[in-house]
Design an enzyme around this catalytic site. Structure first.
Site, PDB file in Angstrom:
ATOM      1  CG  ASN A  10      -3.152   5.599  -1.762  1.00 36.07           C
ATOM      2  OD1 ASN A  10      -3.387   6.723  -2.209  1.00 36.07           O
ATOM      3  ND2 ASN A  10      -3.725   5.128  -0.656  1.00 36.07           N
ATOM      4  CD1 TRP A  11       2.176   8.277  -5.081  1.00 30.86           C
ATOM      5  CD2 TRP A  11       2.259  10.315  -6.012  1.00 30.86           C
ATOM      6  NE1 TRP A  11       3.257   8.314  -5.919  1.00 30.86           N
ATOM      7  CE2 TRP A  11       3.336   9.548  -6.505  1.00 30.86           C
ATOM      8  CE3 TRP A  11       2.111  11.616  -6.473  1.00 30.86           C
ATOM      9  CZ2 TRP A  11       4.259  10.042  -7.415  1.00 30.86           C
ATOM     10  CZ3 TRP A  11       3.019  12.123  -7.391  1.00 30.86           C
ATOM     11  CH2 TRP A  11       4.092  11.344  -7.857  1.00 30.86           C
ATOM     12  CE  LYS A  12      -1.539   6.223   2.393  1.00 28.58           C
ATOM     13  NZ  LYS A  12      -1.705   5.683   3.742  1.00 28.58           N
ATOM     14  CG  HIS A  93      -7.243   3.615   1.550  1.00 22.31           C
ATOM     15  ND1 HIS A  93      -6.991   4.028   2.843  1.00 22.31           N
ATOM     16  CD2 HIS A  93      -6.056   3.197   1.058  1.00 22.31           C
ATOM     17  CE1 HIS A  93      -5.699   3.877   3.098  1.00 22.31           C
ATOM     18  NE2 HIS A  93      -5.114   3.361   2.028  1.00 22.31           N
ATOM     19  CD  GLU A  95      -5.000   6.523   4.873  1.00 26.91           C
ATOM     20  OE1 GLU A  95      -4.958   7.203   3.837  1.00 26.91           O
ATOM     21  OE2 GLU A  95      -4.002   5.940   5.336  1.00 26.91           O
ATOM     22  CD  GLU A 163      -4.145  -0.858   1.591  1.00 29.44           C
ATOM     23  OE1 GLU A 163      -3.015  -0.647   1.152  1.00 29.44           O
ATOM     24  OE2 GLU A 163      -4.971   0.038   1.807  1.00 29.44           O
ATOM     25  N   GLY A 169       1.112   2.547   7.165  1.00 35.16           N
ATOM     26  CA  GLY A 169       1.924   3.683   7.601  1.00 35.16           C
ATOM     27  C   GLY A 169       2.586   3.513   8.950  1.00 35.16           C
ATOM     28  CB  SER A 209       4.364  -1.139   6.610  1.00 28.95           C
ATOM     29  OG  SER A 209       3.747  -0.166   7.432  1.00 28.95           O
ATOM     30  N   GLY A 230       1.719   2.811  -0.044  1.00 29.72           N
ATOM     31  CA  GLY A 230       1.513   4.219   0.272  1.00 29.72           C
ATOM     32  C   GLY A 230       2.833   4.969   0.316  1.00 29.72           C
ATOM     33  N   GLY A 231       3.396   5.106   1.505  1.00 31.13           N
ATOM     34  CA  GLY A 231       4.590   5.928   1.716  1.00 31.13           C
ATOM     35  C   GLY A 231       5.729   5.643   0.749  1.00 31.13           C
TER      36      GLY A 231
HETATM   37  C1  PEP Z   1      -1.953   2.573   1.881  1.00 28.90           C
HETATM   38  O1  PEP Z   1      -2.282   3.659   2.325  1.00 28.90           O
HETATM   39  O2  PEP Z   1      -2.673   2.019   1.044  1.00 28.90           O
HETATM   40  C2  PEP Z   1      -0.715   1.968   2.362  1.00 28.90           C
HETATM   41  C3  PEP Z   1      -0.535   0.698   2.158  1.00 28.90           C
HETATM   42  O3  PEP Z   1       0.178   2.803   3.016  1.00 28.90           O
HETATM   43  P1  PEP Z   1       1.676   2.412   3.507  1.00 28.90           P
HETATM   44  O4  PEP Z   1       2.322   1.651   2.397  1.00 28.90           O
HETATM   45  O5  PEP Z   1       2.304   3.738   3.753  1.00 28.90           O
HETATM   46  O6  PEP Z   1       1.509   1.586   4.731  1.00 28.90           O
END
Ligand code: PEP
Length: 249
Positions: A10-12, A93, A95, A163, A169, A209, A230-231
Site C-alpha cells: 500500500n503506497w498510500k 483502511h 486511515e 491491521e 507505521g 509495521s 505500507g512503508g
Molecule cells: C498500512 O498502511 O496498511 C500499513 C500496514 O503500514 P505500515 O506497514 O507502514 O505499518
C-alpha cells in the site's frame, strides 16, 4: 486447504512517475517467487502507468466510491479503477475509517461496488490502541467484520487484512500469539457469516509495521495468509525480503 500467500504493498499518498522503476523492480523480484501472489496499490494517479510499465502485474486502488458514477467530486469509482487496469482495491483502511469517518456500512457498500466492477477486494479491520489495552480487541474486530462483509461474494476475491491501528507505521507489532488468536477468531467469524467453505478459501492478511526482519515470524503465525505492507513496500530493497519470507513458508 492450501491458500496461496498474498503480499500487498500500500503506497498510500506516495509515488510520482519516477517511482515506476521501483515498482518494476518489485514485480521483477516477485517473479522469482511464483508461490506468492504480489500486488501493489499506488495512488490513483499511478495505476494506469504502473499497469503499462509492468504488464500482467496485479495493481490496485487504495479506495473506491460506493457508487459506479455520479456527482461525487474528487472520488473514484470501482469501474474506473477496473478501466485503468486495476484488478483489486483496498477498502476500509483505518486511515479512511478514521480520517474520513467511514462506517462499517460504508466499507461494505464499497466492497460490494468493487466486487460488482470485477475487482478483488482487501477489506481492512483493526482496533485502536485503547481497545487492545482494554482487552476488547477481538470483539471489536469481529464486529467490524460482521458490519463490513458483503452479503454475497466469491471468497476467492475477498481477503481480510487485520491491521491493528496502533501497529501501522509505528514499528510496534502484536505478539505472534496475539496475531494468531485474532486471525483464528476472524476465520471462525467468516465461517459463521459466509459458511465454512468460504472461510477455508478466504485469505487473512496481517498488516502493521511488517518488514524484512519480522515477516517470516508474522507470516508463519496460524491463519496468516500474507501481509499488507505500507512503508516497507515503497522500495524493492525493503519489499522483496518480505515476499521472499512469504515464499519460504
Ligand atoms: C498500512 O498502511 O496498511 C500499513 C500496514 O503500514 P505500515 O506497514 O507502514 O505499518
Amino acid at each position: 486447504m492450501t491458500r496461496r500467500k498474498y503480499v500487498v504493498g500500500n503506497w498510500k499518498m506516495n509515488g510520482l512517475i519516477a517511482a515506476l522503476d521501483e515498482a518494476k523492480a518489485i514485480f521483477a523480484a516477485a517473479e522469482a517467487h511464483s508461490s506468492v501472489d504480489v500486488a501493489l496499490c499506488p495512488p490513483f494517479t499511478l495505476i494506469g502507468a504502473m499497469v503499462a510499465a509492468a504488464p500482467g502485474a496485479a495493481v490496485g486502488g487504495q479506495d473506491c466510491h460506493a457508487s459506479a458514477s455520479g456527482a461525487f467530486t474528487g472520488s473514484v469509482a470501482a469501474p474506473m479503477l477496473a478501466d485503468a487496469g486495476a484488478s483489486l482495491v483496498i477498502v476500509g483502511h483505518s486511515e479512511r475509517r478514521e480520517g474520513f469517518d467511514e462506517s462499517d456500512a460504508d466499507v461494505r457498500a464499497k466492497a460490494e461496488a468493487a466486487l460488482a466492477a470485477g475487482l478483488s477486494v482487501i477489506l481492512c479491520v483493526g482496533e485502536p490502541r485503547a481497545v487492545r489495552e482494554s482487552g476488547g480487541a477481538i470483539a471489536y474486530v469481529l464486529a467490524q467484520v460482521a458490519g463490513s462483509l458483503p452479503g454475497d461474494f466469491d471468497p476467492a476475491r475477498l481477503a481480510i487484512a487485520y491491521e491493528p491501528i496502533w501497529a501501522i507505521g509505528t514499528g510496534l507489532v502484536p505478539t505472534v500469539a496475539d496475531v494468531a488468536d485474532m486471525h483464528g477468531a476472524i476465520r471462525a467469524k467468516l465461517g459463521e457469516q459466509a459458511g465454512s467453505d468460504a472461510a477455508r478459501v478466504m485469505r487473512i492478511l496481517y498488516g502493521g509495521s511488517v518488514n524484512g526482519e519480522n515477516a517470516a515470524e508474522l507470516l508463519g503465525a496460524g491463519d496468516v495468509d500474507g501481509a499488507l505492507v505500507g512503508g516497507a513496500s515503497l522500495t524493492a530493497a525493503k519489499f522483496a525480503p518480505i515476499v521472499e519470507a512469504a515464499a519460504s513458508l
